[in-house]
Each structure stands twice: as C-alpha cells, then as structure tokens.
Design a protein around this motif. Structure first.
Motif, PDB file in Angstrom:
ATOM      1  N   LEU A   6      19.481  21.494 -24.603  1.00 42.41           N
ATOM      2  CA  LEU A   6      20.518  20.989 -23.595  1.00 42.41           C
ATOM      3  C   LEU A   6      21.719  21.185 -24.058  1.00 42.41           C
ATOM      4  CD1 LEU A   6      18.591  17.660 -22.518  1.00 42.41           C
ATOM      5  CD2 LEU A   6      18.746  19.937 -21.411  1.00 42.41           C
ATOM      6  N   PRO A   7      22.762  21.280 -23.545  1.00 44.36           N
ATOM      7  CA  PRO A   7      24.265  21.391 -23.823  1.00 44.36           C
ATOM      8  C   PRO A   7      24.783  20.062 -24.439  1.00 44.36           C
ATOM      9  CG  PRO A   7      24.026  22.338 -21.674  1.00 44.36           C
ATOM     10  CD  PRO A   7      22.704  21.733 -22.084  1.00 44.36           C
ATOM     11  N   GLU A   8      25.597  20.205 -25.484  1.00 41.26           N
ATOM     12  CA  GLU A   8      26.034  19.054 -26.226  1.00 41.26           C
ATOM     13  C   GLU A   8      26.472  18.036 -25.496  1.00 41.26           C
ATOM     14  OE1 GLU A   8      28.504  17.299 -30.103  1.00 41.26           O
ATOM     15  OE2 GLU A   8      28.445  19.653 -29.638  1.00 41.26           O
ATOM     16  N   VAL A  33       8.277  13.796 -23.482  1.00 35.31           N
ATOM     17  CA  VAL A  33       8.329  14.413 -22.437  1.00 35.31           C
ATOM     18  C   VAL A  33       7.929  15.908 -22.284  1.00 35.31           C
ATOM     19  CG1 VAL A  33       8.963  14.592 -19.732  1.00 35.31           C
ATOM     20  CG2 VAL A  33       9.241  12.276 -20.813  1.00 35.31           C
ATOM     21  N   TRP A  34       7.230  16.312 -21.525  1.00 36.64           N
ATOM     22  CA  TRP A  34       7.161  17.956 -21.339  1.00 36.64           C
ATOM     23  C   TRP A  34       7.693  18.351 -20.253  1.00 36.64           C
ATOM     24  CZ3 TRP A  34       5.630  20.449 -25.662  1.00 36.64           C
ATOM     25  CH2 TRP A  34       4.926  19.631 -26.687  1.00 36.64           C
ATOM     26  N   SER A  35       8.402  19.322 -20.245  1.00 32.87           N
ATOM     27  CA  SER A  35       9.226  19.818 -19.015  1.00 32.87           C
ATOM     28  C   SER A  35       8.565  21.327 -18.717  1.00 32.87           C
ATOM     29  CB  SER A  35      10.698  19.897 -19.074  1.00 32.87           C
ATOM     30  OG  SER A  35      11.313  20.582 -18.218  1.00 32.87           O
ATOM     31  N   VAL A  36       8.441  21.775 -17.584  1.00 29.07           N
ATOM     32  CA  VAL A  36       7.797  22.939 -16.989  1.00 29.07           C
ATOM     33  C   VAL A  36       9.119  24.077 -17.169  1.00 29.07           C
ATOM     34  CG1 VAL A  36       6.810  24.176 -15.224  1.00 29.07           C
ATOM     35  CG2 VAL A  36       5.930  22.040 -15.584  1.00 29.07           C
ATOM     36  N   THR A  46       4.463  26.759 -18.127  1.00 29.36           N
ATOM     37  CA  THR A  46       4.641  26.806 -19.401  1.00 29.36           C
ATOM     38  C   THR A  46       5.607  25.692 -19.544  1.00 29.36           C
ATOM     39  OG1 THR A  46       4.790  29.331 -19.440  1.00 29.36           O
ATOM     40  CG2 THR A  46       5.899  28.157 -21.340  1.00 29.36           C
ATOM     41  N   ILE A  47       5.483  24.797 -20.896  1.00 28.00           N
ATOM     42  CA  ILE A  47       6.097  23.732 -20.771  1.00 28.00           C
ATOM     43  C   ILE A  47       6.698  23.454 -22.371  1.00 28.00           C
ATOM     44  CG2 ILE A  47       4.428  22.336 -19.608  1.00 28.00           C
ATOM     45  CD1 ILE A  47       3.074  21.255 -21.895  1.00 28.00           C
ATOM     46  N   GLN A  48       7.868  22.856 -22.246  1.00 24.04           N
ATOM     47  CA  GLN A  48       8.738  22.594 -23.619  1.00 24.04           C
ATOM     48  C   GLN A  48       8.749  21.008 -23.854  1.00 24.04           C
ATOM     49  OE1 GLN A  48      11.680  26.261 -22.742  1.00 24.04           O
ATOM     50  NE2 GLN A  48      11.644  25.568 -24.911  1.00 24.04           N
ATOM     51  N   LYS A  49       9.095  20.651 -24.957  1.00 26.75           N
ATOM     52  CA  LYS A  49       9.209  19.343 -25.173  1.00 26.75           C
ATOM     53  C   LYS A  49      10.680  18.777 -24.981  1.00 26.75           C
ATOM     54  CE  LYS A  49       7.546  17.894 -29.062  1.00 26.75           C
ATOM     55  NZ  LYS A  49       7.222  17.212 -30.540  1.00 26.75           N
ATOM     56  N   THR A  50      10.930  17.684 -24.479  1.00 27.71           N
ATOM     57  CA  THR A  50      12.036  17.127 -24.361  1.00 27.71           C
ATOM     58  C   THR A  50      11.709  15.528 -24.409  1.00 27.71           C
ATOM     59  OG1 THR A  50      14.025  16.536 -22.603  1.00 27.71           O
ATOM     60  CG2 THR A  50      11.879  16.944 -21.553  1.00 27.71           C
ATOM     61  N   ASN A  51      12.525  14.743 -23.661  1.00 33.29           N
ATOM     62  CA  ASN A  51      12.525  13.396 -24.001  1.00 33.29           C
ATOM     63  C   ASN A  51      12.667  12.380 -22.486  1.00 33.29           C
ATOM     64  OD1 ASN A  51      14.968  12.609 -23.899  1.00 33.29           O
ATOM     65  ND2 ASN A  51      15.060  13.099 -25.883  1.00 33.29           N
ATOM     66  N   TYR A  52      11.926  11.073 -22.635  1.00 35.72           N
ATOM     67  CA  TYR A  52      11.887  10.193 -21.434  1.00 35.72           C
ATOM     68  C   TYR A  52      13.479  10.087 -20.784  1.00 35.72           C
ATOM     69  CZ  TYR A  52      10.835   6.535 -17.983  1.00 35.72           C
ATOM     70  OH  TYR A  52      10.657   5.935 -16.955  1.00 35.72           O
ATOM     71  N   ALA A  53      14.553  10.144 -21.849  1.00 29.95           N
ATOM     72  CA  ALA A  53      15.831   9.839 -21.580  1.00 29.95           C
ATOM     73  C   ALA A  53      16.336  10.881 -20.536  1.00 29.95           C
ATOM     74  CB  ALA A  53      16.704   9.543 -22.795  1.00 29.95           C
ATOM     75  N   HIS A  54      16.006  12.203 -20.965  1.00 30.11           N
ATOM     76  CA  HIS A  54      16.239  13.385 -20.238  1.00 30.11           C
ATOM     77  C   HIS A  54      15.722  13.292 -18.709  1.00 30.11           C
ATOM     78  CE1 HIS A  54      15.696  17.855 -19.671  1.00 30.11           C
ATOM     79  NE2 HIS A  54      16.668  17.519 -19.110  1.00 30.11           N
ATOM     80  N   ILE A  86      20.677  16.393 -12.537  1.00 32.80           N
ATOM     81  CA  ILE A  86      21.011  17.601 -13.426  1.00 32.80           C
ATOM     82  C   ILE A  86      20.792  18.736 -12.526  1.00 32.80           C
ATOM     83  CG2 ILE A  86      20.697  18.642 -15.608  1.00 32.80           C
ATOM     84  CD1 ILE A  86      19.372  16.211 -16.896  1.00 32.80           C
ATOM     85  N   GLU A  87      21.810  19.891 -12.860  1.00 31.38           N
ATOM     86  CA  GLU A  87      21.524  21.067 -12.204  1.00 31.38           C
ATOM     87  C   GLU A  87      20.258  21.763 -12.534  1.00 31.38           C
ATOM     88  OE1 GLU A  87      24.220  24.256 -14.529  1.00 31.38           O
ATOM     89  OE2 GLU A  87      25.277  22.426 -14.452  1.00 31.38           O
ATOM     90  N   SER A  88      19.719  22.714 -11.881  1.00 30.97           N
ATOM     91  CA  SER A  88      18.426  23.105 -12.013  1.00 30.97           C
ATOM     92  C   SER A  88      18.210  23.685 -13.371  1.00 30.97           C
ATOM     93  CB  SER A  88      17.965  23.948 -10.960  1.00 30.97           C
ATOM     94  OG  SER A  88      19.021  25.189 -10.928  1.00 30.97           O
ATOM     95  N   GLN A  89      19.165  24.389 -13.958  1.00 34.13           N
ATOM     96  CA  GLN A  89      18.970  25.230 -15.207  1.00 34.13           C
ATOM     97  C   GLN A  89      18.707  24.297 -16.340  1.00 34.13           C
ATOM     98  OE1 GLN A  89      22.545  27.155 -16.624  1.00 34.13           O
ATOM     99  NE2 GLN A  89      21.654  27.983 -18.213  1.00 34.13           N
ATOM    100  N   TYR A  90      19.129  22.814 -16.467  1.00 33.55           N
ATOM    101  CA  TYR A  90      18.757  21.999 -17.469  1.00 33.55           C
ATOM    102  C   TYR A  90      17.996  20.511 -17.069  1.00 33.55           C
ATOM    103  CZ  TYR A  90      22.515  24.800 -19.647  1.00 33.55           C
ATOM    104  OH  TYR A  90      23.085  25.875 -20.346  1.00 33.55           O
ATOM    105  N   ALA A  91      17.552  20.730 -15.680  1.00 33.45           N
ATOM    106  CA  ALA A  91      16.953  19.613 -15.325  1.00 33.45           C
ATOM    107  C   ALA A  91      15.491  19.404 -16.028  1.00 33.45           C
ATOM    108  CB  ALA A  91      16.404  20.031 -13.746  1.00 33.45           C
ATOM    109  N   CYS A  92      14.860  18.136 -15.740  1.00 32.49           N
ATOM    110  CA  CYS A  92      13.558  17.797 -16.555  1.00 32.49           C
ATOM    111  C   CYS A  92      12.675  18.123 -15.295  1.00 32.49           C
ATOM    112  CB  CYS A  92      13.719  16.757 -17.222  1.00 32.49           C
ATOM    113  SG  CYS A  92      12.009  15.967 -17.798  1.00 32.49           S
TER     114      CYS A  92
END
Length: 254
Positions: free
Chosen positions: A20-22, A47-50, A63-71, A80-86
């Motif tokens: 995610l952007p800083e 959390v795993w985001s598609v 296909t999923i990538q790891k992120t977290n519950y706060a996200h 959050i805009e779709s590009q960086y949404a969870c």
C-alpha cells in the motif's frame, strides 16, 4: 452481492504481500490506534485479499495476497479506492436446523461488530493454506464452525449434509469474496440452542473469547420478515443470502 455457484472455487496464495502507498498505510495505522482505544479486544491479524478473480469454464479462480485486519476494517468503515481496497477472502456457512430454522449469531460486545447479526464464518488462517499455496476453504469453514459453535462439520450426527452453494462477490463499496456453504443439521433448533448454551458457559468459565453473545433461531418460511423485525445491525450480505436460500430448492447431494 450473493450469487449461487455451480462451479468449483479455487483460491491460490501469491508469494507477494500486498503493498500500500505510505500515506494510506499511515492513515490506516492512525485509524487502527483509534479503534483499539475504543475496543482493546481487537487484534490486527493477517487477512488475505483477492487481487485477481477469473471465471474459467470449470472453476472460479481467486489469487490472494497477504494484508492485515486493520486494512480490512479501514476499507469497510472508511472506504478505499478499488486499486488499494481490501478484497477480503473468507469462508462462511448458513446453517439450517433439522426442523427448519436458520441459525443466526448475534455478535458479542467485545467483537468488532457488537450485536450484529451474521452467520458463522471468518478470515483465512495459515492452517487453511496448504504447502503448495492452495487454499482449503472447507477447512476454513470447518475450523470457524468448531471455534464459534463447537460443531464438527464432519460429524454426521450433527451436520447431515453440507455443500458450497453461494458466494459473496464485491458490489459497490463492499469489497469481499466469500464462498458460503449451506449446511443442514441433524439436530433441532432446541437441541442446538442447548448445545450452544453449554459451550458458551465453558468458554466464559475459561476466560476465552466468545464470538456470539446469543443465537437466533429463525423459521425459514418467515426468515426475511423476522430479520426485518430485529433492530440489530446486520452484516451486508445477510438478508440477500436468506432471500436467495429460502426461495431456492436446495441441492446438497455431494
């Protein structure tokens, strides 16, 4: 949005963690600190985001990538805009008792959604991901069912039939993918109520977390009417799922 699925659902873990952007990360961190002050029981687990969804001739592949519950929580409550949404991937199960009652949980005050009505389910755990990166959705649902209701999905004396029949897919600002089982219990609503009461007492005596403060047993033929009469907040998918299930002939043959 809830859809009926007739294809196999395949989820595969990517080795890359979601980046995610800083400036967004700092906003999420600030938001999370505020949420923890309001509810110290919150835990910022993985959390795993598609990040890719494909409809193939014989399957639905995610296909999923790891992120977290706060996200996830920031996306759901702030947006959050779709590009960086969870696009959270989770499994769930709609249970129906032997005598035709849906089992709906009312979330405990200590959870992220106090008094909210929902069905059993939850985010993926590392135990749900095999060594080859394939996600075991059935294991995810079975684990959540055991943790939340103390029900063994594979015990025919309790769960007579089960099958993945539905799936939540993103719609509007709701960013989630969720394979959902329909399970028919071999026990009545009254038996389930007694079983859960005993289980909840054990959890409280041990000082362990309780997901559901209580269970609601809703007669199938009056399900939507009953849900609408309850003032509790409801998970976004719940009413759509109940409407779809209560109007379809079930096909649980495995």
């Amino acid at each position: 949005m809830i859809i009926k699925v007739n294809k196999k659902i395949e989820a595969i873990k990517s080795d890359k963690e979601l980046q995610l952007p800083e400036d967004l990360r700092k906003e999420i961190e600030k938001f999370w600190e505020e949420q923890v002050k309001l509810n110290p029981h919150l835990f910022n687990g993985q959390v795993w985001s598609v990040t890719k969804f494909e409809e193939l001739p014989d399957k639905l592949r995610l296909t999923i990538q790891k992120t977290n519950y706060a996200h996830f929580l920031y996306d759901e409550r702030v947006g959050i805009e779709s590009q960086y949404a969870c696009y959270n991937l989770y499994g769930a199960i709609l249970l129906e008792s032997k005598d035709g009652h849906y089992i709906i949980g009312e979330m405990d005050e200590t959870t992220s959604y106090p008094k909210c009505l929902t069905i059993t389910g939850g985010a993926l755990d590392q135990k749900d991901i095999k060594l080859d990166g394939q996600v075991d959705i059935v294991n995810n649902i079975a684990r959540e069912l055991k943790e939340e209701l103390n029900i063994d999905l594979f015990d025919k004396n309790v769960v007579g039939e089960y099958k993945i029949q539905y799936m939540e897919i993103p719609e509007g600002k709701r960013h989630s993918y969720a394979p959902m089982m329909k399970g028919i219990l071999s026990i009545t609503a009254k038996q389930m109520e007694e079983q859960y009461r005993e289980y909840k007492e054990i959890l409280e005596q041990k000082g362990e977390d309780v997901e559901f403060a209580k269970l609601h047993f809703i007669k199938k033929e009056k399900a939507l009417e009953t849900l609408e009469s309850l003032n509790n907040p409801k998970r976004p998918y719940l009413e759509s799922l109940i409407v779809l299930d209560s109007t379809l002939k079930q096909e649980l043959e495995r």
